[in-house]
Design a protein around this motif. Structure first.
Motif, mmCIF file in Angstrom:
data_model
loop_
_atom_site.group_PDB
_atom_site.id
_atom_site.type_symbol
_atom_site.label_atom_id
_atom_site.label_comp_id
_atom_site.label_asym_id
_atom_site.label_seq_id
_atom_site.Cartn_x
_atom_site.Cartn_y
_atom_site.Cartn_z
ATOM 1 N N GLU A 17 -11.935 -23.698 -14.163
ATOM 2 C CA GLU A 17 -11.743 -23.830 -12.717
ATOM 3 C C GLU A 17 -10.949 -25.093 -12.386
ATOM 4 O O GLU A 17 -10.017 -25.064 -11.575
ATOM 5 C CB GLU A 17 -13.108 -23.857 -12.023
ATOM 6 C CG GLU A 17 -13.044 -23.691 -10.517
ATOM 7 C CD GLU A 17 -12.388 -22.399 -10.075
ATOM 8 O OE1 GLU A 17 -11.604 -22.450 -9.102
ATOM 9 O OE2 GLU A 17 -12.608 -21.336 -10.699
ATOM 10 N N ALA A 18 -11.296 -26.198 -13.018
ATOM 11 C CA ALA A 18 -10.580 -27.460 -12.782
ATOM 12 C C ALA A 18 -9.138 -27.356 -13.283
ATOM 13 O O ALA A 18 -8.195 -27.781 -12.596
ATOM 14 C CB ALA A 18 -11.295 -28.607 -13.482
ATOM 15 N N SER A 35 -5.911 -35.436 -18.869
ATOM 16 C CA SER A 35 -5.974 -35.482 -17.402
ATOM 17 C C SER A 35 -6.998 -34.493 -16.851
ATOM 18 O O SER A 35 -7.636 -34.754 -15.836
ATOM 19 C CB SER A 35 -4.595 -35.229 -16.791
ATOM 20 O OG SER A 35 -4.108 -33.950 -17.112
ATOM 21 N N ILE A 36 -7.177 -33.362 -17.527
ATOM 22 C CA ILE A 36 -8.212 -32.407 -17.103
ATOM 23 C C ILE A 36 -9.588 -33.043 -17.291
ATOM 24 O O ILE A 36 -10.456 -32.954 -16.417
ATOM 25 C CB ILE A 36 -8.113 -31.084 -17.894
ATOM 26 C CG1 ILE A 36 -6.786 -30.388 -17.607
ATOM 27 C CG2 ILE A 36 -9.280 -30.153 -17.525
ATOM 28 C CD1 ILE A 36 -6.473 -29.237 -18.541
ATOM 29 N N GLY A 37 -9.789 -33.695 -18.440
ATOM 30 C CA GLY A 37 -11.051 -34.390 -18.697
ATOM 31 C C GLY A 37 -11.321 -35.462 -17.655
ATOM 32 O O GLY A 37 -12.436 -35.568 -17.126
ATOM 33 N N GLN A 38 -10.296 -36.241 -17.315
ATOM 34 C CA GLN A 38 -10.455 -37.290 -16.296
ATOM 35 C C GLN A 38 -10.828 -36.686 -14.949
ATOM 36 O O GLN A 38 -11.679 -37.213 -14.227
ATOM 37 C CB GLN A 38 -9.162 -38.105 -16.170
ATOM 38 C CG GLN A 38 -8.916 -39.023 -17.352
ATOM 39 C CD GLN A 38 -7.540 -39.674 -17.304
ATOM 40 O OE1 GLN A 38 -6.645 -39.243 -16.577
ATOM 41 N NE2 GLN A 38 -7.362 -40.725 -18.113
ATOM 42 N N HIS A 39 -10.187 -35.588 -14.608
ATOM 43 C CA HIS A 39 -10.480 -34.911 -13.340
ATOM 44 C C HIS A 39 -11.951 -34.483 -13.270
ATOM 45 O O HIS A 39 -12.571 -34.536 -12.213
ATOM 46 C CB HIS A 39 -9.566 -33.682 -13.197
ATOM 47 C CG HIS A 39 -9.747 -32.924 -11.928
ATOM 48 N ND1 HIS A 39 -9.199 -33.338 -10.730
ATOM 49 C CD2 HIS A 39 -10.431 -31.776 -11.668
ATOM 50 C CE1 HIS A 39 -9.531 -32.471 -9.787
ATOM 51 N NE2 HIS A 39 -10.270 -31.511 -10.330
ATOM 52 N N LEU A 40 -12.479 -34.076 -14.412
ATOM 53 C CA LEU A 40 -13.876 -33.626 -14.475
ATOM 54 C C LEU A 40 -14.858 -34.776 -14.690
ATOM 55 O O LEU A 40 -16.075 -34.580 -14.577
ATOM 56 C CB LEU A 40 -14.039 -32.608 -15.610
ATOM 57 C CG LEU A 40 -13.427 -31.228 -15.359
ATOM 58 C CD1 LEU A 40 -13.268 -30.472 -16.671
ATOM 59 C CD2 LEU A 40 -14.293 -30.435 -14.388
ATOM 60 N N GLY A 41 -14.336 -35.953 -15.054
ATOM 61 C CA GLY A 41 -15.212 -37.089 -15.323
ATOM 62 C C GLY A 41 -15.775 -37.096 -16.729
ATOM 63 O O GLY A 41 -16.835 -37.679 -16.991
ATOM 64 N N TYR A 42 -15.058 -36.445 -17.654
ATOM 65 C CA TYR A 42 -15.468 -36.393 -19.057
ATOM 66 C C TYR A 42 -14.310 -36.865 -19.936
ATOM 67 O O TYR A 42 -13.155 -36.837 -19.518
ATOM 68 C CB TYR A 42 -15.835 -34.960 -19.469
ATOM 69 C CG TYR A 42 -17.153 -34.482 -18.913
ATOM 70 C CD1 TYR A 42 -18.327 -34.563 -19.672
ATOM 71 C CD2 TYR A 42 -17.234 -33.952 -17.637
ATOM 72 C CE1 TYR A 42 -19.539 -34.116 -19.168
ATOM 73 C CE2 TYR A 42 -18.441 -33.509 -17.119
ATOM 74 C CZ TYR A 42 -19.591 -33.591 -17.893
ATOM 75 O OH TYR A 42 -20.786 -33.160 -17.385
ATOM 76 N N SER A 43 -14.621 -37.227 -21.149
ATOM 77 C CA SER A 43 -13.553 -37.557 -22.091
ATOM 78 C C SER A 43 -12.869 -36.250 -22.500
ATOM 79 O O SER A 43 -13.496 -35.189 -22.498
ATOM 80 C CB SER A 43 -14.120 -38.241 -23.332
ATOM 81 O OG SER A 43 -14.806 -37.306 -24.133
ATOM 82 N N HIS A 44 -11.571 -36.346 -22.841
ATOM 83 C CA HIS A 44 -10.858 -35.123 -23.212
ATOM 84 C C HIS A 44 -11.435 -34.511 -24.488
ATOM 85 O O HIS A 44 -11.292 -33.321 -24.726
ATOM 86 C CB HIS A 44 -9.356 -35.381 -23.345
ATOM 87 C CG HIS A 44 -8.984 -36.333 -24.423
ATOM 88 N ND1 HIS A 44 -9.200 -37.685 -24.344
ATOM 89 C CD2 HIS A 44 -8.411 -36.113 -25.630
ATOM 90 C CE1 HIS A 44 -8.772 -38.271 -25.441
ATOM 91 N NE2 HIS A 44 -8.288 -37.343 -26.246
ATOM 92 N N GLY A 45 -12.119 -35.322 -25.287
ATOM 93 C CA GLY A 45 -12.751 -34.783 -26.494
ATOM 94 C C GLY A 45 -13.787 -33.714 -26.175
ATOM 95 O O GLY A 45 -13.988 -32.776 -26.953
ATOM 96 N N SER A 46 -14.428 -33.837 -25.017
ATOM 97 C CA SER A 46 -15.427 -32.840 -24.611
ATOM 98 C C SER A 46 -14.791 -31.469 -24.407
ATOM 99 O O SER A 46 -15.426 -30.442 -24.634
ATOM 100 C CB SER A 46 -16.096 -33.268 -23.299
ATOM 101 O OG SER A 46 -16.646 -34.562 -23.410
#
Length: 198
Positions: A17-18, A35-46
């Motif tokens: 969705e994000a 940048s998707i991880g940042q938008h969600l508030g998670y590290s991109h590794g997640s």
């Protein structure tokens, strides 16, 4: 344990969705897994726990959105149309409604023009049109439509629906706001073509 917690908090659906929103607003090339991880508030590794790369994430979104549209069309095909509409018109109206009520999905499916991702969309677009054509042809035979044997009619209808959605989607109007125009449009697509030539 930590990975399981991430999986529960950050689902595939939430990531998709994000990412869908970011692909539309910033373009495919304009975003990264980071940048998707940042938008969600998670590290991109997640995110890599669910998707190995951005292309896989994009394709998962495309497939899911086309599956939703296919399911909708199949459901419409099984039920009686609203009063004053043929089954063909009802199908086109529901297609338009989907586009206007799910603008981000529709734009991902039919309106992004980045060469890098067109291949992902083209195969799904073709499947979608083939499904639409098959349903429409069966309806036209049932309805004894004067142009039921015209090979170009389903494509003309499909392009007519897409043009309508593309025009109104820019203003983010709801389906209810332009329903009267949508009904008039599908009537023209369904009947105008043979009235003009008869």
């Amino acid at each position: 344990m930590a990975r399981r917690a991430v999986d529960q908090e950050l689902s595939r659906e939430r990531i998709m969705e994000a990412a869908r929103h970011l692909f539309i607003t910033k373009g495919y090339r304009g975003i990264s897994m980071r940048s998707i991880g940042q938008h969600l508030g998670y590290s991109h590794g997640s995110l890599y726990y669910h998707f190995k790369e951005k292309a896989e994430l994009f394709y998962a979104i495309v497939v899911k959105d086309f599956e939703s549209l296919t399911h909708l069309c199949e459901q419409v095909a099984k039920r009686a149309p609203a009063e004053g509409l043929t089954k063909t018109e009802q199908l086109m109206l529901e297609f338009i409604k989907f586009g206007l009520e799910h603008p981000h999905q529709y734009e991902i499916m039919f309106m992004l023009r980045d060469e890098e991702i067109l291949a992902y969309c083209r195969s799904e677009q073709t499947k979608c049109f083939n499904m639409f054509e098959s349903i429409v042809r069966s309806f036209l035979q049932e309805e004894k439509h004067p142009m039921e044997n015209n090979p170009s009619l389903p494509l003309s209808m499909f392009l007519g629906m897409h043009g309508f959605i593309s025009y109104y989607i820019q203003d983010r109007l709801t389906f209810e706001e332009i329903k009267a125009a949508a009904v008039a449009h599908v009537k023209i697509l369904s009947h105008g073509c043979y009235r003009i030539t008869s």
